[in-house]
Structures are given as structure tokens and as C-alpha cells.
Scaffold this motif. Structure first.
Motif, PDB file in Angstrom:
ATOM      1  N   ASP A   2       0.854  -1.194   0.000  1.00 18.32           N
ATOM      2  CA  ASP A   2       0.000   0.000   0.000  1.00 18.32           C
ATOM      3  C   ASP A   2       0.889   1.244   0.000  1.00 18.32           C
ATOM      4  OD1 ASP A   2      -1.815   2.029   0.262  1.00 18.32           O
ATOM      5  OD2 ASP A   2      -3.011   1.045   1.810  1.00 18.32           O
ATOM      6  N   ALA A   7      -0.465   3.022  -9.900  1.00 20.17           N
ATOM      7  CA  ALA A   7      -1.174   2.442  -8.758  1.00 20.17           C
ATOM      8  C   ALA A   7      -2.235   1.467  -9.249  1.00 20.17           C
ATOM      9  CB  ALA A   7      -1.819   3.548  -7.937  1.00 20.17           C
ATOM     10  N   GLY A  36      -4.177   4.696 -12.107  1.00 26.63           N
ATOM     11  CA  GLY A  36      -5.091   4.121 -11.135  1.00 26.63           C
ATOM     12  C   GLY A  36      -6.429   3.684 -11.684  1.00 26.63           C
ATOM     13  N   GLU A  38       3.082   6.420  -7.369  1.00 31.23           N
ATOM     14  CA  GLU A  38       1.739   5.901  -7.552  1.00 31.23           C
ATOM     15  C   GLU A  38       1.225   6.031  -8.987  1.00 31.23           C
ATOM     16  OE1 GLU A  38      -0.730   7.858  -4.728  1.00 31.23           O
ATOM     17  OE2 GLU A  38       0.437   7.185  -3.021  1.00 31.23           O
ATOM     18  N   ARG A  60       5.476  14.850  -1.308  1.00 35.87           N
ATOM     19  CA  ARG A  60       4.209  14.476  -1.941  1.00 35.87           C
ATOM     20  C   ARG A  60       4.402  14.173  -3.416  1.00 35.87           C
ATOM     21  NH1 ARG A  60       1.532  17.994   1.736  1.00 35.87           N
ATOM     22  NH2 ARG A  60       1.994  19.809   0.473  1.00 35.87           N
ATOM     23  N   THR A  92       0.208   4.209  -0.465  1.00 40.14           N
ATOM     24  CA  THR A  92      -0.437   5.440   0.024  1.00 40.14           C
ATOM     25  C   THR A  92      -0.228   5.624   1.518  1.00 40.14           C
ATOM     26  OG1 THR A  92      -2.546   4.343   0.481  1.00 40.14           O
ATOM     27  CG2 THR A  92      -2.221   5.195  -1.746  1.00 40.14           C
ATOM     28  N   LEU A  93       0.223   4.575   2.218  1.00 41.74           N
ATOM     29  CA  LEU A  93       0.386   4.652   3.668  1.00 41.74           C
ATOM     30  C   LEU A  93       1.856   4.583   4.058  1.00 41.74           C
ATOM     31  CD1 LEU A  93      -2.412   2.292   5.073  1.00 41.74           C
ATOM     32  CD2 LEU A  93      -2.412   4.780   5.039  1.00 41.74           C
ATOM     33  N   ARG A 110       5.851  10.831  -3.816  1.00 39.72           N
ATOM     34  CA  ARG A 110       4.860   9.786  -3.579  1.00 39.72           C
ATOM     35  C   ARG A 110       3.944   9.649  -4.789  1.00 39.72           C
ATOM     36  NH1 ARG A 110       1.744  10.471   1.806  1.00 39.72           N
ATOM     37  NH2 ARG A 110       0.708  12.127   0.655  1.00 39.72           N
ATOM     38  N   ALA A 111       3.567  10.772  -5.390  1.00 41.15           N
ATOM     39  CA  ALA A 111       2.723  10.730  -6.586  1.00 41.15           C
ATOM     40  C   ALA A 111       3.432   9.996  -7.718  1.00 41.15           C
ATOM     41  CB  ALA A 111       2.355  12.146  -7.024  1.00 41.15           C
TER      42      ALA A 111
END
Length: 874
Positions: free
Chosen positions: A36, A443, A473, A440, A433, A38-39, A436-437
Motif C-alpha cells: 500500500d 497504482a 489508477g 503511484e 508528496r 499510500t500509507l 509519492r505521486a
């Protein structure tokens, strides 16, 4: 009300739902989220179960109960200042995945609280969503429930954007008027401490659409969360969570070691509560495999740890103290089944924390030194505020709390540019951020519509059908050139990233497209997907593709993976059995192996390890790869990675007579295929963790060739043979040292001559002796030495020196104590003189230096310095 310890309360809850209500009891998941991105850390009971709620994975049972370890630091500044804020907490939960719903969840919660825990029924209140008449009806039907104890609140609706959502119902207990705010409006939902929320029941029954419409879910879910520490404070009749048996023993330790009595001073109580909370958090985070670092969850741990150290200093604790706090944490949890690793790893946790305490002591000293220098600069410039950028550098580089920076500034009559600090901090967060993007961009979306049972892994597959494609996503039907996406095939020979080994790479070729595959990964259910980029044409779902696996890259990765196993076995034999894997990275180019050891591996040990691995490679032994039960593997002596989850059947990779590990990675068939093994480096990466980087096969051969070529070229330059190179270099170094010594003596003599000439030209200005002139110096250090020699031979002296070097100017001003006492400030003198030569600088009252770019203006600069001295002495 029945008194229960925190550990008894945990067991009572889990047994109630497992034995009486048919739930599968699962152990707490690790604080490190699995699959995950996102965490950063698990922060809620349902977080590890998210794939079951979203449909990405089928749960092992439709009813599950857990007590989940959780960490949140969003409001860390409130820890110790309120009764309930903590960074670490445990969340009791019972969950239904399309099984039971409100008419079971509500009565069971009431039954547990009133019959098992024996809370007084007349003290319990609930809140519900205003439109949830069903929940109201069920609550009113509970035996002994007061119909006036239901409050309707608009906030009782759980949703995060489009997707599954629904109303919730919160359970509160009235702790009495004496705990309230005294206002007439005080009631459920008030911010005071009278009505304490102890349990939240979330009824996931809708699917919110993009247009805002709420459609009923075909399969409704239950997600509940009951805070263990909150419930413990109620049954143990404690005013705060910190006074329960889950935290108070650590407060008692902090009180004992600091000599400060808890309950006598509010601010000191805060520090003891912070230490208790943070000590528990750090111990359990390290237990779960997190180590201090400057990024990610390692940074969260470091921040918590350093904050605890600071609060220790505020209590007057000067020495290391957190190791003892770990002992208190272990004592609290020693009988809890989910915390066996805490006892097993107690010594390791203490060593990690002790090293971090030592490092922070050095960091604090460095930070104070830097802040002192920056404070002098601010004062020299006649300013009153330290820039936010400097404060952020202190925070970011030295781990210096901004509060401590501000406190020291106030002592010096200065302030902190807090807005500038916040801006720098926000910029850093934005960079994080963005990173992180980036992670993902492919994702994984909801793939519940894909029939994964028909998919297979086949190492001999050369053709397959495209089953699914997604980007950003979301599932898509096709890709065009230049687009990056995730792709699932009906069959794949690709090894998926796992166990530290990167996935395979290769190409997919369709009738109209050419797709480059950079990596392969696994979904939680084991399905392999490919991270791919369309180089040419396009690709559609349903198309057949020809698969070209990069076999050479795959073999190179296999060489490095097998070598990693050999390396770990050799380290245990040479360095000691305390060596355990703490992480690894296996690529086709190299291998990286992180392991626990609290000191560097010596040069001799590294050489012995390398030789041992190469001797094993030369034996040419076939690997033995087999499958067996986890218990059988452990009994056979197979090494397992701490914190790794294994199924009932495991894959065992064995180099007979040398190594045996549980591993799902790709390996060579015979150790001889590894070829040459060479260790490139050994370094420290975290407290108690070392890292070895090594190469094998073609990469190792290429390395040896390059090293040999460098030796050949160096021998040619020195006009010697390769075998005589060492003695030739030693002679060269000795000659260089002798020349530097001789040159230093010459410079020293020249400096003394310059100092004597300058002394002869000294002037008396007011009550001080002023030496102002040019000196012959090759650099700033030499110029300072001449200034020191000159100043030492005078009393009440001010020395101003300038030197021209390579078209630039160096300036130094030195003043002794007597001159400073009479009003001389070297920083102010240098500032004025530097402007004349087109430069800038500053410093302390007794010492300052500067640079400039106009050597032709040196005479005017010296005149300016003399004028400033005269002005200071008026």
C-alpha cells in the motif's frame, strides 16, 4: 464495572468475537503497510484489511477480529497535553465482509460492554446519523438502554471521496459532571472530557458515485474500532490513558530516573507522559522492523525518539535513559501473545535506541555550534531575526527542534522567522508528496472484475493474451506510444519483484505495438503484473503478444541472489551468529545486503568472507530447491527473514553443506554459475545496521579488468613495474611529505618576517595599538596565523591584514580582549573594509574574516578599517 488490565481487556475482546461470535482471530499486522504505497504506517484497525473491503482480495473468512498496532503523528504536539492523544495505540476491531450488518454489530457491541466489561448501562450514550432510523431502532431494542441517550449528529457519516461509505454510530460513556466543562450545552460531542468516545461502528452500505449519488452496496460491510487504551482508562478508573497499566509503568521509570515526582508540576508531567508514549512507540516500531533514518517511516521513528530525548533533558536527565524505558515497555507486554517479538528482540531494540541517543547528543552539540555562529552573524548585521531557512537547516540537517532554536534566540534578544521556517518545511513536504505521486503513477485499481484463477505463471511461456491494462489508477482498454501502465497477461514467465530481488525485464511484441517491460510485481493474491512502457504503436486488451524475456538480465539477477545467500552464510561464520538480514536489494548489476551488526566489519573479516564465498562457488555444487511445511523448514534449520509473512508451505533454497534459507526468488542451478564474487564496499546505514555491496559474474570480471588497467597505467606513469608499484608510491608519498614540511617551514619563516615588519609599523590609536597592512599569504589559514602572531606580541591590539591571491582579496581582523573591552568589534571593521574591495563578510568581536574581488582597492580598504577603528574609540 469490572476491573481489567489492558492485556486482559484485549484478550476478552478478541475471545468474545472469536469464540462467541464466530470471527477469525488474526494477529496484529505489522506497522509497516504491505503493498500500500499510500500509507507510511498503519494508523487504523481497518487499514491492513483494505484489500478485503475494496474487493482486491478475498478475505480468509467473512468475519474477522483483530487488535491492531497503530501509529499516528499528525498531532504529536498534543501528546502529553491532553488525556487521550498518543502516537502509538491499539485498536480493537470486529469486521464483516458481506456477512452480518447493523442488527448484529450493535447488539454485540452492547453485549460486550455491558456483560463482559460490565460498564453501567445508565452511563452509556450513542450518537447516530440523523437519517439512520434503522440504527436508532436497533439501539432502542437493547436491554437496559436509556431511550434518552441517543444523539443525532451530522458528523456520523464516514466517507472519503467516491467509493464505499456509510453512516456510523459512536458509543460514549459519561464520566461524570466533575469531568465536564460546566456549560449548559455540555453533552455528547462536546470537546471536554466528560463524554468519552470508546467505540465507533461504521456501517458501509453505500457506494458514492462521481456525480454525488449514493447507490446501495450489494454486499454491506461492518468496520468497527474500539481504542484499547481509552477503554482501559474507563475500567481502571483513570483520568487519562497515561495512568493505565499500558503506560504508567514507563512514567514511573521516568520519574525514578529524573528524580521528578509525577503530579506535582503540570509541565514536567507533560514531559513524563511524552517519554512514556514515545518510548512505547519506538520500541514497538523497532520490533516491527523500522529503523531510524532521515526519510519515510524511519524519520517518523527518529523524530519520536529525539523528541523523547529532548523531554528527558527538560526533566534534567543528562545521560542516556531510553534503554531503561524499553525494559518498562517489555514488562508491560511480556504476557501478550502479539508481542512475543518484543521480548525476543529486547536487546536489539535497546542497542538501536542507545546508538541513536549517542548520535543525537553529538547532533545537538553541532546544532548549538552552528546556531551560535548564525546568531553572531545576525547581531553583526544589526538584525533581530534569524531566517527561517537557517532554522530549517538546523532542524533538517541536525535534527534541531525549532522550539529549542527559538528558546536560544530569545535568550540572545532575537526572534525566529517562523513563517520562513514553515515555508521551507512546506516546500519539503511538497517535494515528498511529488515523490509519492511519482510512485503511484501505476497504482493498482480495483481488479475484482478480473478472473485471476485462469492466470498462470509459466517460465516457458513465449506468448500470451493481454487480460488487463491500467494507468493513473484506472482500467483502460488500450495504450498508445509514450504511455506507461500496468499490464496483466494470461500467462507470464516473468519473476515478480519480491524478497529484495527486482522483477524481470523484457519486451511484449503485438501486431501493432512494441512494449518495454521494466519490472514485474505481484498483487496481494499472487497475480503477476508488469510495469511497462509503450515504445512504438499501441496495445489493446485481448491482443496476443509475443514475450521476449531478457534472459541475460534474469540470469545476472539469479547470480546475485544466490550470491546473497552465500554472503549471509559466510558472514554468520566469520563475523558471528548475531548477523541477521535487515534488508536486501538484488538487481542484474549488483547485490546489496543489509545486516545487523553493531560495529564495522574489519578489512580482514571482509577478505575472509569474500574468500569463503569464492571457495564455495568453485566447488560447483548444485542447488537443492524444495517445498515443505514451515515447521519442517524451521526444524531443518532454514533461515527466515524477521517480519516476513510465510504461508503453510514454503520454498527452501539450499546450498548443501553451506546455506539454507526460505526464499521465493530466482537462483542459478549450480553455484559455479555465479562466477567471481567481489565485495565493493561495507558501510553503516543506520543504528546497528551495516551494508555490503557486491558484484558477481561479468560485472565482477569487468571490475577486475578495470582495476588491473588502472594499476598498469599508474605503473607506466611512475616508470616502474606493476609488482613494484607499492614501494614506488610509498617513496613518492614520503618525498611529498618532506617537501610539504620544508615548504611549511619556509612559510612559517616568511610569516614571522611579515609579522615583525607589521609590528614595526604599528600605530597608537586612542588606547589601542593598530596594525594595518598587507601580508604575503597563500590562503586564508596562513593569513589568520600571521594575524595571530602579530596580535600575540602586543597588548590592547587590533590587527587588520589583507592579502591578494589569484585576483581575489582575503581580509582578516583580529582583536585581543583588551581592545574588545575598549569598544573594538572585528566584525564591524571587516564589514566596512570588505565593501571597499567588492566583497562581504562578518564575525565575532574578537575575530572576523572576509573576501573581495578587487585587489587594486586594498590600500583604500585598509584606510577605511583605520577610520572605523578611530570611530569606535571616540
Amino acid at each position: 464495572m469490572k476491573y481489567m488490565t489492558g492485556n486482559e481487556l484485549r484478550e476478552a475482546y478478541l475471545n468474545f468475537f472469536a469464540e462467541k461470535k464466530g470471527h477469525l482471530r488474526l494477529p496484529s499486522f505489522s506497522l509497516i503497510p504491505e503493498d500500500d504505497p499510500t500509507l507510511l504506517l498503519i494508523g487504523a484497525g481497518m487499514a491492513p484489511l483494505k484489500p478485503f473491503f475494496t474487493g482486491k482480495m478475498k478475505p480468509p473468512r467473512t468475519r474477522i477480529t483483530t487488535c491492531q498496532r497503530s501509529v499516528r503523528t499528525g498531532d504529536i504536539e498534543n501528546v502529553g497535553r491532553t488525556a487521550r492523544h498518543q502516537t502509538y495505540f491499539e485498536m480493537l476491531g470486529n469486521f464483516s465482509f458481506g456477512d452480518y450488518f447493523k442488527k448484529e454489530a450493535i447488539p454485540w457491541a452492547w453485549e460486550f460492554l455491558t456483560e463482559v466489561v460490565e460498564l453501567p448501562k445508565d452511563k452509556l450514550w450513542v450518537s447516530v446519523y440523523p437519517k439512520d432510523d434503522e440504527a436508532v431502532e436497533i439501539w432502542l431494542a437493547q436491554p437496559g438502554f436509556n431511550k434518552d441517550h441517543i444523539v443525532k449528529l451530522e458528523d456520523n457519516f464516514w466517507e472519503i471521496g467516491p467509493g464505499p461509505c456509510g453512516p456510523d454510530s459512536e458509543i460514549y460513556i459519561d464520566l461524570g459532571e466533575e469531568r465536564g466543562c460546566g456549560k449548559d450545552t455540555c453533552g455528547v460531542g462536546c470537546d471536554c472530557d466528560r463524554f468519552l468516545e470508546i467505540w465507533n461502528l461504521v456501517f458501509t452500505q453505500f457506494d458514492k458515485q462521481e456525480d454525488g449519488e449514493y447507490k446501495p452496496l450489494a454486499h454491506k460491510n461492518i468496520d468497527t474500532g474500539c481504542g484499547l487504551e481509552r477503554l482501559a482508562s474507563v475500567v481502571q478508573n483513570k483520568r487519562t490513558n497515561f495512568e493505565t497499566d499500558l503506560l504508567y509503568p514507563i512514567i514511573e521509570y521516568a520519574s525514578k530516573i529524573s528524580g521528578v515526582t509525577y503530579g506535582e508540576n503540570a509541565e514536567k508531567d507533560v514531559s513524563m507522559k511524552v517519554i512514556a508514549d514515545h518510548a512505547r512507540s519506538m520500541a514497538i516500531m523497532i520490533m516491527d522492523g523500522i529503523l531510524p533514518s532521515n526519510e519515510g517511516r524511519g524519520y517518523v521513528l527518529r523524530r519520536i525518539l529525539r523528541r523523547a530525548i529532548r523531554h528527558g533533558r527538560m526533566l534534567g536527565i543528562k545521560d542516556k535513559f531510553l534503554e531503561g524505558a524499553v525494559d518498562a515497555v517489555v514488562e508491560i507486554y511480556k504476557d501478550a501473545s502479539d508481542f512475543k517479538a518484543l521480548t525476543e528482540r529486547q536487546d536489539y531494540i535497546k542497542k538501536v535506541i542507545a546508538l541513536e541517543e549517542e548520535r543525537f547528543a553529538a547532533t545537538l552539540a553541532q546544532g548549538i555550534e552552528m546556531l551560535s555562529a548564525e546568531t553572531d552573524k545576525v547581531k553583526s548585521a544589526n538584525k533581530k531575526e534569524l531566517s527561517g531557512e537557517v532554522a530549517f537547516k538546523l532542524y533538517d540537517t541536525y535534527g534541531f527542534p525549532w522550539e529549542l532554536t527559538e528558546e536560544i534566540l530569545h535568550e540572545n534578544g532575537l526572534t525566529l522567522d517562523k513563517a520562513g521556517f514553515d515555508k521551507a518545511m512546506n516546500e519539503q513536504r511538497e517535494r515528498a508528496r511529488s515523490a509519492r505521486a511519482e510512485n503511484e503513477r501505476v497504482a493498482v485499481p480495483d481488479l475484482s472484475s478480473i478472473d485471476v484463477k485462469s492466470l498462470k505463471t509459466d517460465e516457458n511461456a513465449t506468448e500470451a493474451t493481454v487480460v488487463a491494462i491500467w494507468k493513473d489508477g484506472a482500467l483502460v482498454e488500450s495504450l498508445s506510444d509514450g504511455e506507461e501502465a500496468g499490464i496483466i497477461l494470461s500467462a507470464t514467465p516473468f519473476y515478480a519483484e519480491g524478497g529484495g530481488q527486482v522483477g524481470d525485464a523484457g519486451m511484449f511484441l503485438s501486431e501493432l505495438g512494441k512494449v518495454k517491460v521494466d519490472n514485474a510485481k505481484k498483487l496481494p493474491d499472487g497475480t503477476v503484473y508488469h510495469i511497462a512502457y509503450v515504445e512504438e504503436g499501441m496495445l489493446k486488451v485481448g491482443e496476443k503478444v509475443k514475450i521476449e524475456l531478457d534472459r541475460e538480465k534474469k540470469l545476472s539477477s539469479a547470480r546475485n541472489h544466490t550470491a546473497t545467500h552465500l554472503l549471509q552464510a559466510a558472514l554468520k561464520r566469520v563475523v558471528g551468529e548475531q548477523v541477521n538480514q535487515a534488508g536486501s536489494l538484488v538487481t542484474s548489476e549488483r547485490l546489496r545486503f543489509d545486516f545487523t551488526n553493531f560495529e564495522p566489519v574489519t578489512k580482514e573479516q571482509l577478505e575472509e568472507v569474500e574468500n569463503l564465498v569464492n571457495r564455495e562457488i568453485l566447488k560447483g555444487t548444485d542447488l537443492d530447491i524444495s517445498f515443505m511445511s514451515l515447521d519442517e523448514a524451521k526444524k531443518a534449520g532454514a533461515m527466515a527473514l524477521f517480519g516476513e509473512k510465510y504461508g503453510e508451505t514454503v520454498r527452501v533454497v539450499k546450498v548443501p553443506g553451506f546455506s539454507m534459507e526460505l526464499c521465493g526468488g530466482s537462483h542459478v542451478k549450480n553455484v559455479g554459475q555465479v562466477g567471481l564474487f567481489h565485495i565493493v564496499s561495507e558501510t553503516g546505514v543506520a543504528a546497528g545496521v551495516r551494508r555490503i555491496e557486491a558484484i558477481t559474474g561479468a560485472a565482477a570480471l569487468e571490475f577486475v579488468k578495470k582495476e588491473s588497467a588502472i594499476l598498469e597505467d599508474t605503473a607506466s606513469i611512475l616508470k616502474t613495474r606493476k609488482e613494484d608499484l607499492k614501494s614506488s608510491v610509498e617513496k613518492l608519498v614520503a618525498a611529498q611529505k618532506a617537501m610539504e614540511k620544508e615548504l611549511g617551514e619556509v612559510h612559517s619563516m616568511q610569516g614571522k618576517e611579515d609579522a615583525n615588519k607589521l609590528l614595526a609599523a604599528a600605530k597608537v590609536v586612542g588606547d589601542v595599538k593598530l596594525v594595518c597592512g598587507k601580508a604575503n599569504a597563500s590562503d586564508m589559514d596562513e593569513l589568520r596565523k600571521i594575524a595571530d602572531m602579530t596580535c600575540d606580541k602586543l597588548e590592547n591590539a587590533v590587527v587588520v591584514l589583507a592579502a591578494a591571491m589569484g585576483g581575489k582579496v582575503n581580509l582578516v581582523v583580529k582583536a585581543d580582549k583588551g581592545a574588545v573591552a575598549k569598544g573594538i568589534h572585528a566584525g564591524s571593521i571587516i564589514k566596512a573594509a570588505a565593501k571597499v574591495v567588492g566583497g562581504g563578510g562578518g564575525g565575532r568581536p574578537d575575530m572576523a574574516q572576509a573576501g573581495g574581488k578587487n585587489p587594486e582597492n586594498i590600500p583604500q580598504a585598509l584606510e577605511k578599517a583605520e577610520d572605523v577603528v578611530k570611530e569606535m574609540l571616540k
